[in-house]
Design a protein around this motif. Structure first.
Motif, PDB file in Angstrom:
ATOM      1  N   ILE A  11      47.609  -0.013  16.531  1.00  0.00           N
ATOM      2  CA  ILE A  11      46.638   0.979  16.999  1.00  0.00           C
ATOM      3  C   ILE A  11      45.209   0.453  16.918  1.00  0.00           C
ATOM      4  O   ILE A  11      44.378   0.811  17.748  1.00  0.00           O
ATOM      5  CB  ILE A  11      46.796   2.373  16.329  1.00  0.00           C
ATOM      6  CG1 ILE A  11      46.606   2.319  14.823  1.00  0.00           C
ATOM      7  CG2 ILE A  11      48.123   3.007  16.722  1.00  0.00           C
ATOM      8  CD1 ILE A  11      46.544   3.690  14.167  1.00  0.00           C
ATOM      9  N   VAL A  12      44.933  -0.414  15.959  1.00  0.00           N
ATOM     10  CA  VAL A  12      43.605  -1.051  15.910  1.00  0.00           C
ATOM     11  C   VAL A  12      43.421  -1.929  17.153  1.00  0.00           C
ATOM     12  O   VAL A  12      42.374  -1.891  17.808  1.00  0.00           O
ATOM     13  CB  VAL A  12      43.406  -1.864  14.614  1.00  0.00           C
ATOM     14  CG1 VAL A  12      42.114  -2.681  14.674  1.00  0.00           C
ATOM     15  CG2 VAL A  12      43.393  -0.941  13.393  1.00  0.00           C
ATOM     16  N   THR A  13      44.452  -2.683  17.505  1.00  0.00           N
ATOM     17  CA  THR A  13      44.390  -3.533  18.692  1.00  0.00           C
ATOM     18  C   THR A  13      44.236  -2.707  19.962  1.00  0.00           C
ATOM     19  O   THR A  13      43.446  -3.060  20.851  1.00  0.00           O
ATOM     20  CB  THR A  13      45.646  -4.429  18.775  1.00  0.00           C
ATOM     21  OG1 THR A  13      45.688  -5.246  17.611  1.00  0.00           O
ATOM     22  CG2 THR A  13      45.626  -5.305  20.010  1.00  0.00           C
ATOM     23  N   LEU A  14      44.975  -1.614  20.072  1.00  0.00           N
ATOM     24  CA  LEU A  14      44.851  -0.734  21.240  1.00  0.00           C
ATOM     25  C   LEU A  14      43.443  -0.151  21.349  1.00  0.00           C
ATOM     26  O   LEU A  14      42.871  -0.083  22.438  1.00  0.00           O
ATOM     27  CB  LEU A  14      45.877   0.400  21.174  1.00  0.00           C
ATOM     28  CG  LEU A  14      47.323   0.023  21.435  1.00  0.00           C
ATOM     29  CD1 LEU A  14      48.239   1.199  21.109  1.00  0.00           C
ATOM     30  CD2 LEU A  14      47.502  -0.417  22.873  1.00  0.00           C
ATOM     31  N   ALA A  15      42.883   0.263  20.227  1.00  0.00           N
ATOM     32  CA  ALA A  15      41.521   0.818  20.220  1.00  0.00           C
ATOM     33  C   ALA A  15      40.508  -0.237  20.646  1.00  0.00           C
ATOM     34  O   ALA A  15      39.615   0.028  21.456  1.00  0.00           O
ATOM     35  CB  ALA A  15      41.184   1.358  18.828  1.00  0.00           C
ATOM     36  N   ARG A  16      40.673  -1.427  20.122  1.00  0.00           N
ATOM     37  CA  ARG A  16      39.753  -2.527  20.463  1.00  0.00           C
ATOM     38  C   ARG A  16      39.858  -2.877  21.943  1.00  0.00           C
ATOM     39  O   ARG A  16      38.860  -3.081  22.625  1.00  0.00           O
ATOM     40  CB  ARG A  16      40.069  -3.732  19.589  1.00  0.00           C
ATOM     41  CG  ARG A  16      39.095  -4.868  19.762  1.00  0.00           C
ATOM     42  CD  ARG A  16      39.389  -5.971  18.757  1.00  0.00           C
ATOM     43  NE  ARG A  16      38.452  -7.043  18.957  1.00  0.00           N
ATOM     44  CZ  ARG A  16      38.804  -8.323  19.013  1.00  0.00           C
ATOM     45  NH1 ARG A  16      40.058  -8.679  18.866  1.00  0.00           N
ATOM     46  NH2 ARG A  16      37.887  -9.246  19.197  1.00  0.00           N
ATOM     47  N   SER A  17      41.069  -2.923  22.462  1.00  0.00           N
ATOM     48  CA  SER A  17      41.288  -3.247  23.872  1.00  0.00           C
ATOM     49  C   SER A  17      40.700  -2.191  24.794  1.00  0.00           C
ATOM     50  O   SER A  17      40.093  -2.522  25.822  1.00  0.00           O
ATOM     51  CB  SER A  17      42.783  -3.395  24.151  1.00  0.00           C
ATOM     52  OG  SER A  17      43.315  -4.482  23.448  1.00  0.00           O
ATOM     53  N   ALA A  18      40.877  -0.924  24.450  1.00  0.00           N
ATOM     54  CA  ALA A  18      40.326   0.157  25.269  1.00  0.00           C
ATOM     55  C   ALA A  18      38.809   0.056  25.339  1.00  0.00           C
ATOM     56  O   ALA A  18      38.209   0.189  26.409  1.00  0.00           O
ATOM     57  CB  ALA A  18      40.750   1.517  24.707  1.00  0.00           C
ATOM     58  N   GLY A 102      33.815  -4.431  15.828  1.00  0.00           N
ATOM     59  CA  GLY A 102      34.132  -4.954  17.154  1.00  0.00           C
ATOM     60  C   GLY A 102      35.141  -6.087  17.162  1.00  0.00           C
ATOM     61  O   GLY A 102      35.813  -6.306  18.162  1.00  0.00           O
ATOM     62  N   SER A 103      35.264  -6.790  16.040  1.00  0.00           N
ATOM     63  CA  SER A 103      36.237  -7.889  15.961  1.00  0.00           C
ATOM     64  C   SER A 103      37.627  -7.377  15.619  1.00  0.00           C
ATOM     65  O   SER A 103      38.587  -8.147  15.628  1.00  0.00           O
ATOM     66  CB  SER A 103      35.794  -8.905  14.909  1.00  0.00           C
ATOM     67  OG  SER A 103      35.982  -8.381  13.596  1.00  0.00           O
ATOM     68  N   GLY A 104      37.718  -6.087  15.277  1.00  0.00           N
ATOM     69  CA  GLY A 104      38.999  -5.514  14.889  1.00  0.00           C
ATOM     70  C   GLY A 104      39.237  -5.519  13.390  1.00  0.00           C
ATOM     71  O   GLY A 104      40.286  -5.071  12.930  1.00  0.00           O
ATOM     72  N   ALA A 105      38.263  -5.975  12.623  1.00  0.00           N
ATOM     73  CA  ALA A 105      38.406  -5.982  11.161  1.00  0.00           C
ATOM     74  C   ALA A 105      38.191  -4.565  10.624  1.00  0.00           C
ATOM     75  O   ALA A 105      37.166  -3.939  10.909  1.00  0.00           O
ATOM     76  CB  ALA A 105      37.389  -6.927  10.536  1.00  0.00           C
ATOM     77  N   VAL A 106      39.157  -4.076   9.874  1.00  0.00           N
ATOM     78  CA  VAL A 106      39.052  -2.736   9.306  1.00  0.00           C
ATOM     79  C   VAL A 106      38.050  -2.771   8.159  1.00  0.00           C
ATOM     80  O   VAL A 106      38.174  -3.566   7.229  1.00  0.00           O
ATOM     81  CB  VAL A 106      40.419  -2.228   8.833  1.00  0.00           C
ATOM     82  CG1 VAL A 106      40.301  -0.898   8.109  1.00  0.00           C
ATOM     83  CG2 VAL A 106      41.376  -2.113  10.017  1.00  0.00           C
ATOM     84  N   VAL A 107      37.051  -1.889   8.231  1.00  0.00           N
ATOM     85  CA  VAL A 107      35.994  -1.850   7.219  1.00  0.00           C
ATOM     86  C   VAL A 107      36.013  -0.567   6.409  1.00  0.00           C
ATOM     87  O   VAL A 107      35.293  -0.450   5.414  1.00  0.00           O
ATOM     88  CB  VAL A 107      34.608  -2.082   7.852  1.00  0.00           C
ATOM     89  CG1 VAL A 107      34.510  -3.488   8.423  1.00  0.00           C
ATOM     90  CG2 VAL A 107      34.312  -1.055   8.916  1.00  0.00           C
ATOM     91  N   GLU A 108      36.817   0.407   6.838  1.00  0.00           N
ATOM     92  CA  GLU A 108      36.891   1.679   6.115  1.00  0.00           C
ATOM     93  C   GLU A 108      38.196   2.359   6.456  1.00  0.00           C
ATOM     94  O   GLU A 108      38.693   2.262   7.576  1.00  0.00           O
ATOM     95  CB  GLU A 108      35.727   2.581   6.525  1.00  0.00           C
ATOM     96  CG  GLU A 108      35.735   3.956   5.904  1.00  0.00           C
ATOM     97  CD  GLU A 108      34.615   4.858   6.389  1.00  0.00           C
ATOM     98  OE1 GLU A 108      34.503   5.973   5.859  1.00  0.00           O
ATOM     99  OE2 GLU A 108      33.855   4.476   7.304  1.00  0.00           O
ATOM    100  N   THR A 109      38.775   3.049   5.467  1.00  0.00           N
ATOM    101  CA  THR A 109      39.938   3.893   5.682  1.00  0.00           C
ATOM    102  C   THR A 109      39.659   5.244   5.052  1.00  0.00           C
ATOM    103  O   THR A 109      39.261   5.325   3.900  1.00  0.00           O
ATOM    104  CB  THR A 109      41.200   3.274   5.056  1.00  0.00           C
ATOM    105  OG1 THR A 109      41.419   1.982   5.601  1.00  0.00           O
ATOM    106  CG2 THR A 109      42.424   4.146   5.331  1.00  0.00           C
ATOM    107  N   ALA A 110      39.830   6.289   5.847  1.00  0.00           N
ATOM    108  CA  ALA A 110      39.632   7.655   5.336  1.00  0.00           C
ATOM    109  C   ALA A 110      40.968   8.354   5.240  1.00  0.00           C
ATOM    110  O   ALA A 110      41.897   8.055   5.955  1.00  0.00           O
ATOM    111  CB  ALA A 110      38.704   8.433   6.277  1.00  0.00           C
TER     112      ALA A 110
END
Length: 110
Positions: A11-18, A102-110
């Motif tokens: 889902i991170v990849t899909l979000a980045r691609s969109a 923007g690179s797809g690196a997760v920086v926060e999780t809520a």
């Protein structure tokens, strides 16, 4: 940040691609409780404004999703938008919401 599993990475990849495909301010994706994914970007029209995450939740709901397992947003913002997280919580009280740069690196999780 802990390692994400393959479904969360998806889902991170899909979000980045969109986001990259449209040049939008944000891209987001959600995974419903049936494993289906929905991706969306920021909507900024004169008559309608949605964050990418709100748009992804709306797409899931419009497709009949009854719950969410996880969500991801790729953004340059320094924090998650509270109204966007609330939209996820409406369908998944304990669903993690990942904020990635923007690179797809997760920086926060809520």
């Amino acid at each position: 940040m802990s390692e994400l599993g393959p479904e969360d990475l998806k889902i991170v990849t899909l979000a980045r691609s969109a986001r990259a495909r449209t040049g939008a301010a944000e891209g987001a994706a959600v995974r419903d409780t049936d494993g289906r994914t929905y991706a969306a970007t920021t909507v900024a029209l004169p008559s309608l404004a949605l964050t990418a995450l709100q748009a992804a939740v709306a797409a899931a709901v419009a497709s009949g999703a009854e719950g969410l397992e996880a969500a991801a947003v790729v953004t340059g913002a320094d924090a998650l938008d509270a109204a966007s997280v609330a939209a996820v919580r409406d369908l998944g009280a304990s669903a993690p919401v990942f904020r990635a740069d923007g690179s797809g690196a997760v920086v926060e999780t809520a």
